[in-house]
Scaffold this motif. Sequence first.
Motif, PDB file in Angstrom:
ATOM      1  N   TRP A  78     -83.264 -58.454  28.488  1.00  0.00           N
ATOM      2  CA  TRP A  78     -84.668 -58.544  28.857  1.00  0.00           C
ATOM      3  C   TRP A  78     -85.643 -58.651  27.684  1.00  0.00           C
ATOM      4  N   GLN A  79     -85.160 -58.468  26.454  1.00  0.00           N
ATOM      5  CA  GLN A  79     -86.037 -58.582  25.283  1.00  0.00           C
ATOM      6  C   GLN A  79     -85.342 -59.411  24.196  1.00  0.00           C
ATOM      7  N   PRO A  80     -84.861 -60.608  24.513  1.00  0.00           N
ATOM      8  CA  PRO A  80     -84.037 -61.352  23.545  1.00  0.00           C
ATOM      9  C   PRO A  80     -84.763 -61.685  22.245  1.00  0.00           C
ATOM     10  N   GLY A  81     -86.079 -61.872  22.292  1.00  0.00           N
ATOM     11  CA  GLY A  81     -86.813 -62.179  21.069  1.00  0.00           C
ATOM     12  C   GLY A  81     -86.897 -61.012  20.110  1.00  0.00           C
ATOM     13  N   ARG A  82     -86.728 -59.813  20.627  1.00  0.00           N
ATOM     14  CA  ARG A  82     -86.821 -58.598  19.808  1.00  0.00           C
ATOM     15  C   ARG A  82     -85.454 -57.976  19.538  1.00  0.00           C
ATOM     16  N   TYR A  83     -84.449 -58.497  20.217  1.00  0.00           N
ATOM     17  CA  TYR A  83     -83.115 -57.908  20.132  1.00  0.00           C
ATOM     18  C   TYR A  83     -82.609 -57.836  18.689  1.00  0.00           C
ATOM     19  N   ALA A  84     -82.637 -58.961  17.975  1.00  0.00           N
ATOM     20  CA  ALA A  84     -82.062 -59.008  16.627  1.00  0.00           C
ATOM     21  C   ALA A  84     -82.775 -58.057  15.680  1.00  0.00           C
ATOM     22  N   ALA A  85     -84.095 -57.933  15.824  1.00  0.00           N
ATOM     23  CA  ALA A  85     -84.855 -57.055  14.936  1.00  0.00           C
ATOM     24  C   ALA A  85     -84.497 -55.588  15.177  1.00  0.00           C
ATOM     25  N   PHE A  86     -84.403 -55.199  16.449  1.00  0.00           N
ATOM     26  CA  PHE A  86     -84.027 -53.812  16.752  1.00  0.00           C
ATOM     27  C   PHE A  86     -82.568 -53.548  16.395  1.00  0.00           C
ATOM     28  N   ARG A  87     -81.713 -54.557  16.567  1.00  0.00           N
ATOM     29  CA  ARG A  87     -80.327 -54.406  16.160  1.00  0.00           C
ATOM     30  C   ARG A  87     -80.242 -54.210  14.645  1.00  0.00           C
ATOM     31  N   THR A  88     -81.068 -54.926  13.907  1.00  0.00           N
ATOM     32  CA  THR A  88     -81.096 -54.768  12.461  1.00  0.00           C
ATOM     33  C   THR A  88     -81.494 -53.349  12.072  1.00  0.00           C
ATOM     34  N   VAL A  89     -82.447 -52.783  12.789  1.00  0.00           N
ATOM     35  CA  VAL A  89     -82.835 -51.392  12.545  1.00  0.00           C
ATOM     36  C   VAL A  89     -81.628 -50.474  12.692  1.00  0.00           C
ATOM     37  N   LEU A  90     -80.889 -50.649  13.792  1.00  0.00           N
ATOM     38  CA  LEU A  90     -79.732 -49.790  14.065  1.00  0.00           C
ATOM     39  C   LEU A  90     -78.656 -49.967  13.004  1.00  0.00           C
ATOM     40  N   PHE A  91     -78.382 -51.205  12.621  1.00  0.00           N
ATOM     41  CA  PHE A  91     -77.336 -51.459  11.629  1.00  0.00           C
ATOM     42  C   PHE A  91     -77.725 -50.898  10.259  1.00  0.00           C
ATOM     43  N   ALA A  92     -78.973 -51.087   9.867  1.00  0.00           N
ATOM     44  CA  ALA A  92     -79.417 -50.580   8.566  1.00  0.00           C
ATOM     45  C   ALA A  92     -79.419 -49.054   8.551  1.00  0.00           C
ATOM     46  N   THR A  93     -79.814 -48.448   9.669  1.00  0.00           N
ATOM     47  CA  THR A  93     -79.789 -46.988   9.784  1.00  0.00           C
ATOM     48  C   THR A  93     -78.372 -46.456   9.600  1.00  0.00           C
ATOM     49  N   THR A  94     -77.439 -47.082  10.278  1.00  0.00           N
ATOM     50  CA  THR A  94     -76.045 -46.648  10.211  1.00  0.00           C
ATOM     51  C   THR A  94     -75.451 -46.904   8.831  1.00  0.00           C
ATOM     52  N   GLY A  95     -75.812 -48.037   8.246  1.00  0.00           N
ATOM     53  CA  GLY A  95     -75.279 -48.369   6.928  1.00  0.00           C
ATOM     54  C   GLY A  95     -75.711 -47.387   5.854  1.00  0.00           C
ATOM     55  N   VAL A  96     -76.988 -47.016   5.853  1.00  0.00           N
ATOM     56  CA  VAL A  96     -77.457 -46.101   4.813  1.00  0.00           C
ATOM     57  C   VAL A  96     -76.907 -44.697   5.040  1.00  0.00           C
ATOM     58  N   ALA A  97     -76.542 -44.372   6.288  1.00  0.00           N
ATOM     59  CA  ALA A  97     -75.931 -43.066   6.559  1.00  0.00           C
ATOM     60  C   ALA A  97     -74.614 -42.916   5.820  1.00  0.00           C
ATOM     61  N   LEU A  98     -73.889 -44.029   5.654  1.00  0.00           N
ATOM     62  CA  LEU A  98     -72.619 -43.980   4.936  1.00  0.00           C
ATOM     63  C   LEU A  98     -72.809 -43.499   3.501  1.00  0.00           C
ATOM     64  N   VAL A  99     -73.949 -43.854   2.908  1.00  0.00           N
ATOM     65  CA  VAL A  99     -74.245 -43.393   1.550  1.00  0.00           C
ATOM     66  C   VAL A  99     -74.381 -41.881   1.535  1.00  0.00           C
ATOM     67  N   GLY A 100     -75.045 -41.346   2.572  1.00  0.00           N
ATOM     68  CA  GLY A 100     -75.188 -39.902   2.676  1.00  0.00           C
ATOM     69  C   GLY A 100     -73.856 -39.194   2.823  1.00  0.00           C
ATOM     70  N   TYR A 101     -72.954 -39.768   3.641  1.00  0.00           N
ATOM     71  CA  TYR A 101     -71.640 -39.153   3.825  1.00  0.00           C
ATOM     72  C   TYR A 101     -70.855 -39.117   2.519  1.00  0.00           C
ATOM     73  N   TYR A 102     -71.018 -40.172   1.721  1.00  0.00           N
ATOM     74  CA  TYR A 102     -70.275 -40.251   0.460  1.00  0.00           C
ATOM     75  C   TYR A 102     -70.852 -39.303  -0.596  1.00  0.00           C
ATOM     76  N   LEU A 103     -72.181 -39.285  -0.696  1.00  0.00           N
ATOM     77  CA  LEU A 103     -72.824 -38.516  -1.763  1.00  0.00           C
ATOM     78  C   LEU A 103     -72.971 -37.034  -1.438  1.00  0.00           C
ATOM     79  N   TYR A 104     -73.005 -36.710  -0.148  1.00  0.00           N
ATOM     80  CA  TYR A 104     -73.296 -35.322   0.207  1.00  0.00           C
ATOM     81  C   TYR A 104     -72.384 -34.855   1.342  1.00  0.00           C
TER      82      TYR A 104
END
Length: 306
Positions: free
Chosen positions: A124-150
């Motif tokens: 229902w929001q295909p024009g916004r899908y990729a942008a919100f998906r990018t938010v989720l992927f970037a959030t998850t990706g940077v979390a990996l740095v936290g798991y490694y460093l701390y």
Amino acid sequence: MGETTVKSLDDRTTPSPPIVADGRFARLRARVPRRPTIWFEILLIAVSYWTYSLIRNAVPEQKAQALENADWILRAEESLGLAFEHAVNHAVNSVTWLIVSMNYYYATLHFVVTIGVLVWLYRWQPGRYAAFRTVLFATTGVALVGYYLYPLAPPRLMTGQNFIDTVLVHETWGSMASGNLKHVSNQYAAMPSMHIGWSLWCGVTIFLLAKAPWAKILGLLYPTVTLVVIVATANHFWLDAVGGVICLAFGFLVSYFWYGSRPHRLPKLVEPAANMPQGGPRPAARDAEHGAGEGADAERPVGSRR
């Protein structure tokens, strides 16, 4: 000047808008959202989650350091007068039906609701899908740095603090912290909390895009209840939740710089590339500057003429 190209998130090459100065700095203008392709998205999400799990679980557990960091976190919360995890853990554990429900909530909704919101965006929001998906992927990706460093032990694995491991006590099925599953999951990757990162992503997305007031309220309640659950089950400190919020803020920042607009200000719909006028669609950021994210223009497909 010749036209440059950029690589879009779905690996297709699109013309790149020129670099434009806005008085403070010059940066690459917005990438244009494409209509998402179902099989590509399923494959992308599956591969991404597999990669995330592989990296997260490959991070050295460093048990001694994780326990030492947990002691430091608890002391920091005590110095703030906000070390309430122990009291909440014991109080909720005394109500069997409630704590068992929270155990299953922790084990399942983390995935179910996140996937549900992604499907809702796709449909229902295909024009916004990729942008919100990018938010989720970037959030998850940077979390990996936290798991490694701390590396950080959850309260339930601390020694001498008398936290109750509610999953073990009530023999909850399905948790990555119980039974044989705990041997394939890094138990000392508690900071940041992706239960909070993902649930807050879901909540913010629903709140920004849903029209029904009850849906907006549910969107706000979901991360709030998740915070109570992660504390009551002794899976996280509340400071882990703060880490999740910081990761989500980073995710929104990445999406903003990639698309040149806040995700919810992008057009709701997109047209197939074949229907776009000569020269391609105008940058989505320009629509946002003229209020395209609000009112009738927010529903206008990318590439449609005024």
